[in-house]
Design a protein around this motif. Structure first.
Motif, mmCIF file in Angstrom:
data_model
loop_
_atom_site.group_PDB
_atom_site.id
_atom_site.type_symbol
_atom_site.label_atom_id
_atom_site.label_comp_id
_atom_site.label_asym_id
_atom_site.label_seq_id
_atom_site.Cartn_x
_atom_site.Cartn_y
_atom_site.Cartn_z
ATOM 1 N N VAL A 184 0.839 -1.199 0.000
ATOM 2 C CA VAL A 184 0.000 0.000 0.000
ATOM 3 C C VAL A 184 0.875 1.250 0.000
ATOM 4 C CG1 VAL A 184 -1.757 1.284 1.280
ATOM 5 C CG2 VAL A 184 -1.929 -1.207 1.091
ATOM 6 N N GLU A 185 1.937 1.253 0.806
ATOM 7 C CA GLU A 185 2.843 2.405 0.848
ATOM 8 C C GLU A 185 3.546 2.592 -0.490
ATOM 9 O OE1 GLU A 185 2.880 4.642 3.322
ATOM 10 O OE2 GLU A 185 1.271 3.368 4.100
ATOM 11 N N ALA A 186 3.967 1.497 -1.103
ATOM 12 C CA ALA A 186 4.661 1.577 -2.390
ATOM 13 C C ALA A 186 3.736 2.127 -3.478
ATOM 14 C CB ALA A 186 5.201 0.210 -2.794
ATOM 15 N N LEU A 187 2.468 1.736 -3.451
ATOM 16 C CA LEU A 187 1.526 2.262 -4.423
ATOM 17 C C LEU A 187 1.370 3.771 -4.262
ATOM 18 C CD1 LEU A 187 -0.574 1.933 -6.667
ATOM 19 C CD2 LEU A 187 -2.266 1.493 -4.860
ATOM 20 N N ALA A 188 1.229 4.230 -3.027
ATOM 21 C CA ALA A 188 1.090 5.670 -2.770
ATOM 22 C C ALA A 188 2.335 6.423 -3.242
ATOM 23 C CB ALA A 188 0.838 5.927 -1.290
ATOM 24 N N GLU A 189 3.510 5.872 -2.989
ATOM 25 C CA GLU A 189 4.762 6.517 -3.413
ATOM 26 C C GLU A 189 4.878 6.550 -4.932
ATOM 27 O OE1 GLU A 189 7.873 4.373 -1.427
ATOM 28 O OE2 GLU A 189 7.060 4.874 0.555
ATOM 29 N N LEU A 190 4.526 5.468 -5.593
ATOM 30 C CA LEU A 190 4.597 5.398 -7.051
ATOM 31 C C LEU A 190 3.676 6.432 -7.695
ATOM 32 C CD1 LEU A 190 5.400 3.998 -9.742
ATOM 33 C CD2 LEU A 190 3.445 2.504 -9.365
ATOM 34 N N VAL A 191 2.447 6.492 -7.218
ATOM 35 C CA VAL A 191 1.480 7.431 -7.785
ATOM 36 C C VAL A 191 1.956 8.872 -7.565
ATOM 37 C CG1 VAL A 191 -0.907 8.239 -7.575
ATOM 38 C CG2 VAL A 191 -0.431 5.801 -7.601
ATOM 39 N N ALA A 192 2.489 9.157 -6.379
ATOM 40 C CA ALA A 192 2.995 10.505 -6.084
ATOM 41 C C ALA A 192 4.166 10.858 -6.996
ATOM 42 C CB ALA A 192 3.407 10.601 -4.620
ATOM 43 N N ARG A 193 5.056 9.905 -7.250
ATOM 44 C CA ARG A 193 6.195 10.161 -8.154
ATOM 45 C C ARG A 193 5.737 10.502 -9.565
ATOM 46 N NH1 ARG A 193 8.726 5.566 -5.803
ATOM 47 N NH2 ARG A 193 8.243 4.384 -7.683
ATOM 48 N N GLU A 194 4.560 10.034 -9.934
ATOM 49 C CA GLU A 194 4.008 10.322 -11.258
ATOM 50 C C GLU A 194 3.286 11.666 -11.301
ATOM 51 O OE1 GLU A 194 4.476 8.606 -14.101
ATOM 52 O OE2 GLU A 194 5.844 7.357 -12.946
ATOM 53 N N GLY A 195 3.363 12.420 -10.186
ATOM 54 C CA GLY A 195 2.793 13.757 -10.162
ATOM 55 C C GLY A 195 1.343 13.834 -9.714
ATOM 56 N N VAL A 196 0.827 12.746 -9.205
ATOM 57 C CA VAL A 196 -0.555 12.712 -8.729
ATOM 58 C C VAL A 196 -0.579 13.130 -7.264
ATOM 59 C CG1 VAL A 196 -2.542 11.198 -8.306
ATOM 60 C CG2 VAL A 196 -1.134 10.867 -10.350
ATOM 61 N N THR A 197 -1.527 13.972 -6.899
ATOM 62 C CA THR A 197 -1.701 14.348 -5.499
ATOM 63 C C THR A 197 -2.344 13.177 -4.773
ATOM 64 O OG1 THR A 197 -1.974 16.665 -6.073
ATOM 65 C CG2 THR A 197 -2.806 15.979 -3.919
ATOM 66 N N VAL A 198 -1.696 12.694 -3.726
ATOM 67 C CA VAL A 198 -2.174 11.534 -2.981
ATOM 68 C C VAL A 198 -2.703 11.983 -1.627
ATOM 69 C CG1 VAL A 198 -1.532 9.304 -1.970
ATOM 70 C CG2 VAL A 198 -0.499 10.044 -4.131
ATOM 71 N N HIS A 199 -3.940 11.631 -1.345
ATOM 72 C CA HIS A 199 -4.550 11.910 -0.051
ATOM 73 C C HIS A 199 -4.586 10.600 0.729
ATOM 74 C CE1 HIS A 199 -5.933 15.841 -1.435
ATOM 75 N NE2 HIS A 199 -6.232 15.232 -2.572
ATOM 76 N N ARG A 200 -4.211 10.666 2.005
ATOM 77 C CA ARG A 200 -4.202 9.475 2.860
ATOM 78 C C ARG A 200 -5.028 9.756 4.104
ATOM 79 N NH1 ARG A 200 0.376 6.230 1.784
ATOM 80 N NH2 ARG A 200 -0.948 4.565 2.579
ATOM 81 N N PRO A 201 -5.824 8.796 4.553
ATOM 82 C CA PRO A 201 -6.583 8.997 5.788
ATOM 83 C C PRO A 201 -5.645 8.938 6.994
ATOM 84 C CG PRO A 201 -6.886 6.757 5.006
ATOM 85 C CD PRO A 201 -6.077 7.482 3.958
ATOM 86 N N GLY A 202 -6.061 9.560 8.078
ATOM 87 C CA GLY A 202 -5.309 9.449 9.323
ATOM 88 C C GLY A 202 -5.546 8.092 9.954
ATOM 89 N N ARG A 203 -4.647 7.708 10.792
ATOM 90 C CA ARG A 203 -4.781 6.434 11.488
ATOM 91 C C ARG A 203 -5.908 6.524 12.507
ATOM 92 N NH1 ARG A 203 0.269 3.000 13.770
ATOM 93 N NH2 ARG A 203 -0.917 1.133 14.269
ATOM 94 N N LEU A 204 -6.745 5.501 12.542
ATOM 95 C CA LEU A 204 -7.860 5.485 13.481
ATOM 96 C C LEU A 204 -7.352 5.337 14.910
ATOM 97 C CD1 LEU A 204 -10.347 3.178 11.550
ATOM 98 C CD2 LEU A 204 -10.245 5.669 11.573
#
Length: 110
Positions: A68-88
């Protein structure tokens, strides 16, 4: 005002929400709605329902977290703004128990 969403498959992805999956928060669950699961996943979920994955298979729990972390990093490297929820926290975590305390996954299945 433009409507939110993807309006065609060739458009540019600009923003995305990707969940989180802290390894220690992932709880194995099984309920009747999961009758579509096939062995060995079905057997695993039935046997370990309500248990933390990190206590059963720590390597798998960490692998899910890394994916999941790698997917978020990959998408961000491609210039996409990534929003992540806070930890419950607190009651937020246990509200969904035993169906996955705190795991906010599913950009894809783990």
């Amino acid at each position: 005002m433009a409507a939110f969403g993807a309006h065609h498959e060739w458009g540019r992805l600009r923003e995305v929400v990707i969940g989180i999956s802290p390894a220690e928060d992932f709880v194995v669950f099984y309920e009747d709605s999961q009758r579509w699961l096939l062995p060995p996943a079905d057997d695993f979920c039935r046997k370990h329902a309500g248990q933390r994955l990190i206590d059963i298979d720590a390597a798998r729990a960490r692998r899910i977290e890394r994916q999941v972390e790698a997917l978020a990093e990959l998408v961000a490297r491609e210039g996409v703004t990534v929003h992540r929820p806070g930890r419950l926290q607190g009651e937020e975590r246990t509200f969904m128990a035993p169906n996955g305390e705190g795991a906010q996954l599913y950009p894809r299945d783990p």
